[in-house]
Write a protein that holds these residues in place. Structure first.
Motif, short mmCIF file in Angstrom:
data_model
loop_
_atom_site.label_atom_id
_atom_site.label_comp_id
_atom_site.label_asym_id
_atom_site.label_seq_id
_atom_site.Cartn_x
_atom_site.Cartn_y
_atom_site.Cartn_z
N VAL A 30 0.84 -1.20 0.00
CA VAL A 30 0.00 0.00 0.00
C VAL A 30 0.88 1.25 0.00
CG1 VAL A 30 -1.66 1.33 1.37
CG2 VAL A 30 -2.00 -1.12 1.04
N GLU A 31 1.94 1.25 0.81
CA GLU A 31 2.84 2.39 0.85
C GLU A 31 3.55 2.58 -0.49
OE1 GLU A 31 5.19 1.46 4.29
OE2 GLU A 31 3.77 2.47 5.64
N PHE A 32 3.89 1.47 -1.15
CA PHE A 32 4.48 1.54 -2.49
C PHE A 32 3.52 2.19 -3.47
CE2 PHE A 32 4.55 -0.62 -6.66
CZ PHE A 32 5.74 -0.12 -7.14
N LEU A 33 2.26 1.78 -3.43
CA LEU A 33 1.26 2.37 -4.32
C LEU A 33 1.08 3.86 -4.06
CD1 LEU A 33 -1.51 -0.39 -4.38
CD2 LEU A 33 0.15 0.15 -6.17
N GLN A 34 1.12 4.25 -2.80
CA GLN A 34 0.99 5.67 -2.46
C GLN A 34 2.17 6.47 -3.00
OE1 GLN A 34 0.53 5.27 1.81
NE2 GLN A 34 -1.64 5.78 1.67
N LEU A 35 3.36 5.92 -2.96
CA LEU A 35 4.53 6.62 -3.48
C LEU A 35 4.48 6.75 -5.00
CD1 LEU A 35 7.41 5.08 -1.33
CD2 LEU A 35 6.50 7.41 -1.24
N LYS A 36 3.87 5.77 -5.67
CA LYS A 36 3.77 5.80 -7.13
C LYS A 36 2.89 6.92 -7.62
CE LYS A 36 3.28 2.44 -10.04
NZ LYS A 36 2.87 1.23 -10.72
N SER A 37 1.87 7.27 -6.89
CA SER A 37 0.94 8.31 -7.34
C SER A 37 0.61 9.24 -6.18
CB SER A 37 -0.32 7.68 -7.91
OG SER A 37 -0.83 6.69 -7.07
N PRO A 38 1.56 10.13 -5.88
CA PRO A 38 1.31 11.04 -4.76
C PRO A 38 0.22 12.06 -5.08
CG PRO A 38 3.30 11.67 -5.92
CD PRO A 38 2.82 10.38 -6.53
N ILE A 39 -0.48 12.48 -4.07
CA ILE A 39 -1.50 13.51 -4.21
C ILE A 39 -0.82 14.84 -3.94
CG2 ILE A 39 -3.63 14.45 -3.28
CD1 ILE A 39 -4.42 11.58 -2.54
N VAL A 40 -0.91 15.73 -4.92
CA VAL A 40 -0.30 17.04 -4.78
C VAL A 40 -1.38 18.03 -4.36
CG1 VAL A 40 0.96 18.88 -5.96
CG2 VAL A 40 1.42 16.49 -6.52
N GLU A 41 -1.15 18.68 -3.26
CA GLU A 41 -2.08 19.70 -2.78
C GLU A 41 -1.32 21.01 -2.60
OE1 GLU A 41 -3.64 18.11 0.87
OE2 GLU A 41 -5.30 17.13 -0.18
#
Length: 83
Positions: A30-41
C-alpha cells in the motif's frame, strides 16, 4: 461513497485474517502504491487549500500571443489543428 466504504471494510476484514508477516507485506505494498501516485495539494501559508486559479496565479496572463478566452471564441475551437 458507500461502495468505497464497503470496499475498505472488505479489505480490512481480509487483512485481519492474514499473519502479521503477511499484513506487513500488505502495508508495504500500500505504501508503495501511495509513493507511485502522490497527491499534490497546494496550500496557503495558513494551511487552507488553494484553488487551481490561485495555485497557477503567477501563470495567468503570462502568454502574450494566442487566442483570448476560448470559452467566448467558439469559432476558434472549431478550426482544424495546424500541421
Amino acid at each position: 461513497m458507500t461502495k468505497a466504504i464497503d470496499l475498505e471494510q472488505i479489505i480490512a476484514q481480509k487483512v485481519r485474517t492474514l499473519s502479521i508477516r503477511k499484513q506487513q507485506q500488505v502495508l508495504d505494498f500500500v505504501e508503495f502504491l501511495q509513493l507511485k501516485s502522490p497527491i499534490v495539494e497546494f496550500k496557503h501559508h495558513d494551511g487552507t487549500l488553494m484553488s487551481a486559479l490561485e495555485a497557477a496565479g503567477d501563470l495567468v496572463g503570462c502568454v502574450d500571443s494566442g487566442p483570448g478566452d476560448l470559452s467566448t471564441n467558439k469559432e476558434y475551437l472549431k478550426r482544424p489543428l495546424a500541421e
